[in-house]
Design a protein around this motif. Structure first.
Motif, mmCIF file in Angstrom:
data_model
loop_
_atom_site.group_PDB
_atom_site.id
_atom_site.type_symbol
_atom_site.label_atom_id
_atom_site.label_comp_id
_atom_site.label_asym_id
_atom_site.label_seq_id
_atom_site.Cartn_x
_atom_site.Cartn_y
_atom_site.Cartn_z
ATOM 1 N N LEU A 85 0.840 -1.202 0.000
ATOM 2 C CA LEU A 85 0.000 0.000 0.000
ATOM 3 C C LEU A 85 0.875 1.251 0.000
ATOM 4 N N ALA A 86 1.920 1.229 0.803
ATOM 5 C CA ALA A 86 2.784 2.402 0.891
ATOM 6 C C ALA A 86 3.489 2.660 -0.441
ATOM 7 N N ASP A 87 3.860 1.590 -1.154
ATOM 8 C CA ASP A 87 4.517 1.743 -2.460
ATOM 9 C C ASP A 87 3.545 2.102 -3.564
ATOM 10 N N GLY A 88 2.245 1.965 -3.301
ATOM 11 C CA GLY A 88 1.263 2.164 -4.353
ATOM 12 C C GLY A 88 1.158 0.964 -5.273
ATOM 13 N N GLU A 89 1.807 -0.120 -4.893
ATOM 14 C CA GLU A 89 1.783 -1.329 -5.703
ATOM 15 C C GLU A 89 0.384 -1.961 -5.663
ATOM 16 N N ALA A 90 -0.249 -1.856 -4.502
ATOM 17 C CA ALA A 90 -1.643 -2.291 -4.375
ATOM 18 C C ALA A 90 -2.466 -1.096 -3.917
ATOM 19 N N VAL A 91 -3.766 -1.077 -4.292
ATOM 20 C CA VAL A 91 -4.601 0.049 -3.881
ATOM 21 C C VAL A 91 -5.498 -0.312 -2.704
ATOM 22 N N ILE A 92 -5.699 -1.614 -2.529
ATOM 23 C CA ILE A 92 -6.513 -2.054 -1.396
ATOM 24 C C ILE A 92 -6.011 -3.438 -1.006
ATOM 25 N N GLY A 93 -5.981 -3.702 0.296
ATOM 26 C CA GLY A 93 -5.439 -5.001 0.672
ATOM 27 C C GLY A 93 -5.794 -5.387 2.091
ATOM 28 N N SER A 94 -5.816 -6.690 2.342
ATOM 29 C CA SER A 94 -6.159 -7.170 3.676
ATOM 30 C C SER A 94 -4.892 -7.398 4.485
ATOM 31 N N THR A 95 -4.977 -7.139 5.778
ATOM 32 C CA THR A 95 -3.905 -7.507 6.701
ATOM 33 C C THR A 95 -4.440 -7.354 8.119
#
Lengths: 376, 538
Positions: A240-250
């Motif tokens: 998320l911080a890299d902008g590689e993903a826009v939404i993600g679970s954790t």
């Protein structure tokens, strides 16, 4: 549902932070070893335990605590130690599903909550204070954490919209971009079914049939090309911080540190968060002295005040109902922690309950199907 | 080797004049003795290492591999049930008869006391999803089963049945234990249960067993041929005869504890035929179910069959592991060869510098190297940014180079490259430059001299490097896990999962055994085709 209700109502009381009550005098431990090895996850989580439990415990008892950061492999290592008849761990921090597995395998000892744990300050016995969270006879929960979604708040392609519910994850038209999901079926198949129109209460009934599993995988198929699969909790915050993903679970605590500590443009989507528990087990077959020490430590570390203390260092909710009103401010950032707890009523408006028993039965089977689906 | 053995046989065919040593012994004999002493001394010298390798390497691996077929847990935990199930036809559509449930109740009493029933449940669950909760639930409630009906009936026939003496008598008859198989198991279990519950000083001789044992006795008696029953009632042992007198007539109307419906009340799973088929199928101490699962198959009523499409995964992963390892080995040769050539032919100063660069990754943590590739290769990463900036790709068409097969190949080639370069380098260093000069002086062009003279000399280095890289990459799992996404993971990732997460060590062992056999087969093939003598590490 009950779990949510209990915790949420307890948190509703927490508008006013109560003054921490002075810790009761710790009774001396008789016939106990004077060093112990505690196993945990490492990182910020171990640090929160060090501050809230280990330091005060060492201070009042003088016991040397050795930290081992092996919780991720705890189940396999405990089994190997047990077979070699040489268990070197005294207290182990594991998630509830692993605790059930360890209890089933006879690798963890049973702990009678009322007999071995401290009662709440008002005298409520421990078994009632923990309530439904005592999911296994061997397991003493510490925290409630949740697996939930975070999203970037600055995605251009979303035209100023922000995801409001879980199904945004499956809506690649309105919310284009990569999604980060955990590389295992647990949680993913439940979310898929919910967004495919299955009622929350029916999810596990549906999943118990072959058609239900196929339905869940078919729903996941619609976003398969847009998914980055993660296997370590730290990956999604990084993506998320890299902008590689826009939404993600954790895990919600990981998102807290990305948002509040690192000030990244990320926001929480609490909708359909899945509660899970993390807590202590004591390995089976310890000798008397070490067992006494482990029980003494656990009684100390899971009392009402100590559990509340831990939330000063990490945004996970204490597992005791009586600890909730004592949740205060973050030790360094000085912000109120209650609104960042997964159990806060605003965050817990729509939660999903993880069915331990069902997963204990079907995990191997579903995992095989999920992995086969992944590799197709 | 072959030369020396022919020499030996040659000398053996001419024993005519046996030379003697000075002390009169035949020379051959004393030579053999000296050699034997020599060998013994050599063996003694290496024995610490040998023992160390055996104890710390061969034995644990052997033990782990044996788990791929070992399955004693079922027969050890529920021996009575396994025995009683022998009479049940697993092709019938009916769950087993009451006698099996009586045995199960008795087995479960001891198992839950020893906390082994859940362990058995998780073992069976690998092959029969859903059965683990059946065992978990039943363990909790087995203590509350009604088990007094059979006992009450025995006592009604003869009040002596309620005395420890009756059991002493029964156990002293000649028919015990052969004719009372279930009762014997049940009695043994009860003794173990008693001692576990009340400590070692509990005296089974002074008590009567619990109702489960009476139920087993009833089932043994009703399975007995009428003649045996008769001979019991009329035996010369008068105490025993008294106990069994009149029982034969009443067996047909014996009240049942009905454990079957009691178990069904605990969990409906006990009436499911497939659960019982799984228990029966898995009751031998050595099973092939793990190996079958490892090749995407299973044993059903119709024999061994491939699993349904949506559960097949391991064969695909084996093929992928080998294919990707070959690709990685080839790319290591392509990239490593020129570097090794440079290293071997540059000045010492320059080659030392390059050598340090080659070795540098060795000294960096594997995780750091792998994560560095993530930073470089991801879609918002350095390489994509550069390509977009230069204008080779546009912003919406950023290349996907990680979390797939490409990522695995790139990262693993980089990580394993030193294992290719170093053997190549040490072989190349030994190739005298005069060979090339000689070739050129005889009119060979540069490329001809290289391909005809230099390259063939480096083949032992390529062989050594390839074996190292291939075998290492076949067992890799951290890097594929982190950068492989879904299409770049190896079989080792599943092995690691079964070892550390699902605890299905039997399946992990079966997968590991297959992998080991595959590697050895490939090694054998390599030896046949290239010859292992052609491999040189320096």
């Amino acid at each position: 549902m009950k779990l949510t209700a209990v915790l949420a109502s307890a948190f509703a009381l927490s508008a006013v932070n109560m003054v921490a009550t002075a810790a009761e005098e710790l009774p001396a431990c008789e016939d106990c070893s004077d060093a112990m090895t505690i196993v945990s996850w490492g990182g910020a989580y171990s640090n929160s335990q060090l501050e809230a439990y280990h330091k005060p415990y060492t201070e009042s008892t003088g016991v040397e605590i050795i930290n081992d950061e092996s919780s991720a492999e705890a189940v396999a290592k405990l089994r190997a130690m047990n077979e070699a008849n040489n268990v070197t761990w005294d207290v182990v921090d594991v998630v509830a599903a692993d605790a059930i597995r360890l209890c089933d395998e006879g690798l963890a000892m049973e702990i009678d909550a009322d007999e071995q744990l401290a009662a709440a300050p008002d005298g409520t016995p421990a078994s009632e204070d923990f309530g439904d969270l005592l999911v296994s006879d061997c397991f003493i929960p510490q925290i409630v954490y949740s697996t939930t979604f975070g999203y970037r708040s600055d995605v251009e392609g979303w035209n100023g919209n922000a995801p409001e519910d879980i199904c945004a994850v499956f809506d690649t038209a309105a919310f284009p971009g990569k999604r980060a999901l955990e590389k295992r079926p647990i949680n993913n198949v439940e979310w898929a079914l919910i967004c495919d129109g299955v009622a929350k209460d029916d999810v596990y009934d549906v999943l118990s049939t072959d058609e239900g599993v196929a339905q869940a995988l078919a729903k996941l198929d619609t976003i398969k090309d847009d998914v980055i699969w993660w296997s370590a909790g730290a990956e999604t915050p990084q993506l998320l911080a890299d902008g590689e993903a826009v939404i993600g679970s954790t895990y919600n605590g990981r998102l807290f540190s990305v948002i509040e500590e690192q000030k990244q443009p990320v926001a929480m989507l609490w909708d359909a968060q899945v509660f899970d528990l993390d807590g202590w087990i004591i390995p089976a077959g310890l000798d008397e002295e070490r067992k006494n020490r482990a029980l003494h430590y656990i009684k100390f570390a899971t009392d009402t005040q100590r559990l509340a203390d831990q939330s000063k260092y990490i945004s996970y909710g204490p597992a005791r109902a009586s600890s909730a009103p004592l949740v205060g401010q973050h030790a360094e950032l000085g912000i109120d922690m209650a609104p960042h707890m997964p159990t806060d009523p605003n965050n817990a408006a729509n939660t999903f309950l993880y069915n331990y028993e069902w997963w204990a039965d079907n995990r191997d089977d579903l995992d095989a199907k999920f992995q086969a689906w992944l590799s197709q | 080797m072959s030369a020396s053995s022919t020499e030996l046989s040659h000398s053996q065919t001419h024993p005519a004049a046996d030379p003697l040593t000075r002390d009169g012994q035949p020379l051959k004999k004393s030579l053999a003795r000296a050699l034997r002493r020599e060998k013994l001394r050599a063996l003694l010298l290496i024995s610490p290492l040998l023992i160390f390798v055996l104890v710390s390497f061969v034995m644990p691996i052997g033990d782990m591999l044996f788990r791929s077929v070992e399955n004693k847990i079922v027969a050890d935990t529920i021996p009575g049930t396994v025995r009683a199930l022998a009479n049940w036809d697993s092709n019938s559509d009916e769950p087993p008869a009451e006698s099996v449930f009586a045995a199960l109740a008795n087995d479960m009493m001891l198992a839950q006391e020893k906390k082994t029933h859940t362990r058995l449940g998780s073992r069976l669950n690998y092959d029969q999803p859903g059965i683990s909760s059946v065992f978990r639930k039943s363990g909790r409630r087995v203590k509350k089963l009604d088990n007094e009906a059979a006992k009450a009936a025995f006592v009604a026939i003869n009040p002596n049945w309620d005395t420890p003496a009756a059991w002493g008598t029964l156990r002293s008859t000649v028919a015990w234990p052969e004719q009372f198989p279930m009762t014997a198991i049940s009695f043994r279990h009860w003794v173990a249960w008693l001692q576990s519950e009340e400590g070692d000083d509990a005296d089974p001789e002074a008590m009567v067993p619990h109702g489960f044992t009476y139920a087993s006795l009833y089932h043994d008696l009703s399975n007995m041929p009428a003649t045996s029953l008769e001979s019991l009632a009329t035996s010369s042992n008068t105490d025993a005869a008294a106990l069994f007198e009149g029982i034969a007539d009443q067996l047909d109307a014996f009240p049942s504890d009905d454990f079957k419906s009691q178990f069904a009340d605990i969990d409906k799973g006990w009436l499911r035929v497939d659960n019982w088929q799984a228990i029966k199928r898995l009751s031998p101490r050595i099973v092939d179910s793990y190996f079958l699962a490892a090749i995407d198959s299973e044993r059903t009523d119709l024999g061994i069959q491939r699993k349904p499409d949506n559960e097949r995964i391991y064969l695909l992963l084996f093929v992928r592991t080998i294919a990707l390892s070959l690709v990685i080995t080839c790319s290591c040769i392509l990239l490593g060869y020129p570097i090794a050539y440079l290293l071997a032919n540059l000045s010492v100063r320059a080659s030392n510098l390059i050598l340090i660069l080659v070795l540098l990754p060795f000294w960096t943590s594997l995780l750091v190297r792998t994560s560095a590739w993530k930073v470089l290769l991801q879609q918002q990463g350095v390489i994509n940014d550069l390509l977009v900036w230069v204008g080779i790709v546009n912003d919406s068409g950023r290349l996907v180079m990680i979390n797939n097969m490409t990522g695995t190949i790139i990262a693993m080639t980089h990580i394993l490259l030193p294992f290719m370069i170093l053997p190549l380098f040490s072989v190349m260093k030994t190739i005298s430059p005069t060979y090339m000069r000689a070739a050129k002086s005889m009119g060979a062009s540069d490329s001809l001299a290289f391909w005809r003279i230099y390259f063939p000399n480096t083949i032992p280095g390529i062989g050594a490097g390839s074996i190292l890289v291939f075998i290492l990459s076949i067992g890799y799992y951290i890097t594929p896990e982190l950068v492989g996404g879904t299409t770049g993971v190896f079989i080792s990732n599943r092995i690691a999962y079964h070892i550390s997460s699902s605890l299905n060590w039997g399946l992990a062992a079966a997968l590991g055994t297959i992998l080991l056999v595959l590697v050895m087969a490939l090694y054998w093939a390599y030896d046949r085709i290239v010859g292992i003598d052609n491999v040189k590490l320096g």
